[in-house]
Structure formats: structure tokens, C-alpha cells
Design a protein around this motif. Sequence first.
Motif, mmCIF file in Angstrom:
data_model
loop_
_atom_site.group_PDB
_atom_site.id
_atom_site.type_symbol
_atom_site.label_atom_id
_atom_site.label_comp_id
_atom_site.label_asym_id
_atom_site.label_seq_id
_atom_site.Cartn_x
_atom_site.Cartn_y
_atom_site.Cartn_z
ATOM 1 N N GLU A 95 15.888 43.933 55.590
ATOM 2 C CA GLU A 95 16.915 43.520 56.546
ATOM 3 C C GLU A 95 16.476 42.342 57.413
ATOM 4 O OE1 GLU A 95 14.873 47.047 58.707
ATOM 5 O OE2 GLU A 95 15.508 46.627 56.668
ATOM 6 N N GLY A 96 15.253 41.897 57.270
ATOM 7 C CA GLY A 96 14.738 40.775 58.057
ATOM 8 C C GLY A 96 13.845 41.272 59.175
ATOM 9 N N TRP A 97 12.925 40.417 59.599
ATOM 10 C CA TRP A 97 11.940 40.816 60.603
ATOM 11 C C TRP A 97 12.566 41.116 61.951
ATOM 12 C CZ3 TRP A 97 7.462 42.722 59.700
ATOM 13 C CH2 TRP A 97 6.763 42.362 58.558
ATOM 14 N N GLU A 98 13.559 40.335 62.381
ATOM 15 C CA GLU A 98 14.141 40.532 63.712
ATOM 16 C C GLU A 98 14.766 41.918 63.837
ATOM 17 O OE1 GLU A 98 14.993 37.714 61.839
ATOM 18 O OE2 GLU A 98 13.456 36.503 62.824
ATOM 19 N N ARG A 99 15.604 42.272 62.871
ATOM 20 C CA ARG A 99 16.269 43.575 62.917
ATOM 21 C C ARG A 99 15.260 44.706 62.786
ATOM 22 N NH1 ARG A 99 21.275 44.281 59.173
ATOM 23 N NH2 ARG A 99 21.350 46.192 60.382
ATOM 24 N N TYR A 100 14.272 44.549 61.931
ATOM 25 C CA TYR A 100 13.281 45.595 61.710
ATOM 26 C C TYR A 100 12.458 45.842 62.972
ATOM 27 C CZ TYR A 100 9.504 48.253 59.586
ATOM 28 O OH TYR A 100 8.597 49.235 59.292
ATOM 29 N N LEU A 101 11.998 44.781 63.603
ATOM 30 C CA LEU A 101 11.179 44.930 64.806
ATOM 31 C C LEU A 101 11.994 45.482 65.976
ATOM 32 C CD1 LEU A 101 8.972 41.739 64.530
ATOM 33 C CD2 LEU A 101 8.310 44.101 64.052
ATOM 34 N N ARG A 102 13.268 45.074 66.077
ATOM 35 C CA ARG A 102 14.140 45.631 67.127
ATOM 36 C C ARG A 102 14.320 47.125 66.922
ATOM 37 N NH1 ARG A 102 19.279 42.952 66.679
ATOM 38 N NH2 ARG A 102 18.287 41.248 65.621
ATOM 39 N N ARG A 103 14.505 47.546 65.670
ATOM 40 C CA ARG A 103 14.680 48.963 65.360
ATOM 41 C C ARG A 103 13.414 49.744 65.707
ATOM 42 N NH1 ARG A 103 15.502 50.964 59.348
ATOM 43 N NH2 ARG A 103 13.566 49.828 59.324
ATOM 44 N N LEU A 104 12.240 49.171 65.426
ATOM 45 C CA LEU A 104 10.977 49.825 65.777
ATOM 46 C C LEU A 104 10.845 49.998 67.288
ATOM 47 C CD1 LEU A 104 8.165 48.298 63.546
ATOM 48 C CD2 LEU A 104 8.965 50.643 63.579
ATOM 49 N N GLU A 105 11.227 48.957 68.035
ATOM 50 C CA GLU A 105 11.142 49.023 69.499
ATOM 51 C C GLU A 105 12.069 50.094 70.048
ATOM 52 O OE1 GLU A 105 11.950 45.134 70.992
ATOM 53 O OE2 GLU A 105 10.159 44.277 70.078
ATOM 54 N N ARG A 106 13.303 50.160 69.525
ATOM 55 C CA ARG A 106 14.252 51.179 69.982
ATOM 56 C C ARG A 106 13.732 52.572 69.680
ATOM 57 N NH1 ARG A 106 18.946 50.226 66.886
ATOM 58 N NH2 ARG A 106 18.346 48.133 66.362
#
Length: 136
Positions: A95-106
Amino acid sequence: MEKRLPGKVRRSLRARYYDIEPRAWIGKKGLAESVIEEINTQLEKDGVLKVEIRKGALISTGLDRKTLAEKVAELTDSELIDVRGKRFILFKPREGWERYLRRLERKASAERREKPVRKVRLDIANFRKKFRKGRD
């Protein structure tokens, strides 16, 4: 290269994908465009890829295994998870790095909020009575 994944996630990925078979090989062509394209294709398809380095690649590029693995990760915009012997594992979220990292943070912040701190009131007088009964 900057590491984007926290150590906990990296360890989890390494444990989960340790025993997969290599599906890409780097041979005497070294880091030719065709090799990088194939690695990118496999990463887009599955997100995780184990790559094997052949002896000819080390001779033709003049790099050691870890440096070669880091270079491949940089060229494919993926994260180097593990280098063991002549094989290494790459990870690139579909899904791309931005979405993946945001999901990890949430997910991490939800875990922190999920565990409320329970305050326990300690009644010293009551504790002493129970303690003395046990000793008598």
C-alpha cells in the motif's frame, strides 16, 4: 540508508519470513536493470522477497554481501530485514510506505491507550493486621 521500521516490526517480519524460499537471484550480471526490475515486480506482488546472491555477483560487483543487499534495498525503495549468509530478505509494503507507517503509528498509540493504569489504594493498617495474623 535510513531504517523506516521499528526493531519490533523488523524482528516480527524476520521471524515470520525466515523459512521462505528465494525467488530472485543476483548473478554475474550484478545489479543490472533487469535484475532490479524483477526484484521490484516480486516485491509489488508479495511485499516480501528473499534474494540469493551468487558467487559471480560478488566477483563482478566487488562488493561484500551486506553492502550489495543494502544497495538493492536502496534501488528498490524497500527495507532490508535480514542478511544471513548469501541470502537476504526485503520488505516493501504494497500500500506504500506512507500508509503503512501511519497504520503502524495508529496501532502503537491504540495499544498505549488501551491499557489504563489502575490505581491501587494501599490500606496500611489493614495490611499490618493481616500480616500479624499470618505470623501468630
